[in-house]
Design an enzyme around this catalytic site. Structure first.
Site, PDB file in Angstrom:
ATOM      1  CB  CYS A  70      -0.762  -0.057   1.241  1.00  0.00           C
ATOM      2  SG  CYS A  70      -1.851   1.458   1.408  1.00  0.00           S
ATOM      3  CG  ASN A  71       1.847   3.246  -3.610  1.00  0.00           C
ATOM      4  OD1 ASN A  71       1.041   2.358  -4.267  1.00  0.00           O
ATOM      5  ND2 ASN A  71       3.051   3.223  -3.808  1.00  0.00           N
ATOM      6  CB  CYS A 177      -2.794   3.958  -6.090  1.00  0.00           C
ATOM      7  SG  CYS A 177      -3.864   3.128  -5.010  1.00  0.00           S
ATOM      8  CG  HIS A 179      -6.427  -0.341  -4.893  1.00  0.00           C
ATOM      9  ND1 HIS A 179      -6.037   0.055  -3.580  1.00  0.00           N
ATOM     10  CD2 HIS A 179      -7.786  -0.963  -4.457  1.00  0.00           C
ATOM     11  CE1 HIS A 179      -6.728  -0.089  -2.559  1.00  0.00           C
ATOM     12  NE2 HIS A 179      -7.812  -1.153  -3.036  1.00  0.00           N
TER      13      HIS A 179
END
Length: 262
Positions: A70-71, A177, A179
């Site tokens: 996760c960034n 990101c 995602h």
């Protein structure tokens, strides 16, 4: 061997799939935080609190390494997670792939959440690793949330908006990101100029997976027997991969892992 991954949501799937490709025999622990997501709008203190809880839930399963996939958590909470868990548990953060993207020259674009775009952290990476390269920071409002829900229409709208804000002629795009890596081909399709060379997309999943194996001290064995188990944690509660996660190839690739679980 057991590798844990954590994220606010299903952004960890890309890195989990990368670990599984390298070591099909590895047990995987996926720890996300549906009760607390999204983390981006929270204060730094709030992000640290939620990320630590997610990391502790994963660490309770005694993995050999923890990937912070996760960034946002890597920006705000990595130091706190490492302070609590290392050296006993190696912790691998996620950094946007600005350095490798910039190594080929510009122009490049960095797609990221609105909270990360223009942040001192991201500007620092651009300064340190892309000096002299033309870089455009592109905020992508709503894209991570749409990916999390597997809402195809919302993904299309968010991708089109970000593509319209991306200068024509960029050579490469950094997916800032985790995602976004789950919809990489939709991003490519929205940006690719048919008359231009193929657009390069730079994610972080493969790099963090390889780094996790290095920290554990084991080599990749992609042809190993797919014998690993899968543990899925939702805000600390054990469950199964949810329907949105299984709409992505990365999520479906993990089903054989879960099937082998005793």
């Amino acid at each position: 061997m057991k590798i844990a991954l954590m994220d606010s949501g299903n952004g960890l799937l890309a890195a989990a799939a990368a670990v599984h490709r390298l070591r099909p025999d590895a047990d995987l622990v996926l720890s996300s935080d549906p009760d607390g997501m999204p983390w981006g709008p929270r204060t730094t203190e709030g992000i640290i609190e939620r990320a630590l809880a997610c990391a502790r839930a994963a660490a309770a399963h005694q993995p050999q390494a923890l990937i912070v996939a996760c960034n946002t958590a890597s920006v705000h909470a990595l130091e706190a997670i490492r302070a609590e868990l290392e050296p006993g548990l190696p912790v691998i953060g996620t950094v946007p792939a600005i350095k490798p993207a910039a190594s080929g020259g510009g122009p490049i674009a960095v797609w990221a959440t609105p909270a990360t775009t223009g942040s001192p952290y991201q500007r620092g990476l651009i300064r340190d690793f892309a000096s002299g390269v033309e870089v455009t920071e592109v905020p992508c409002p709503g894209l991570a949330d749409a990916v999390q829900r597997a809402d195809a229409d919302a993904v299309e709208i968010a991708v089109k908006a970000a593509a319209a804000a991306t200068p024509r002629g960029v050579r490469a795009v950094v997916l800032g990101c985790t995602h976004y890596e789950l919809v990489a081909e939709r991003i490519r399709a929205a940006l690719q100029d048919p008359a231009a060379p193929p657009l390069e997309l730079y994610g972080s999943a493969d790099a963090v997976a390889a780094q996790a194996l290095r920290r554990v001290g084991v080599p990749p064995v992609p042809d190993a027997e797919p014998s690993g188990s899968l543990t899925v944690l939702f805000s600390g509660r054990e469950g199964e991969l949810d329907a949105p996660s299984l709409t992505y190839p990365e999520g479906r690739s993990l089903l054989p892992v879960g099937a082998s679980r005793p």
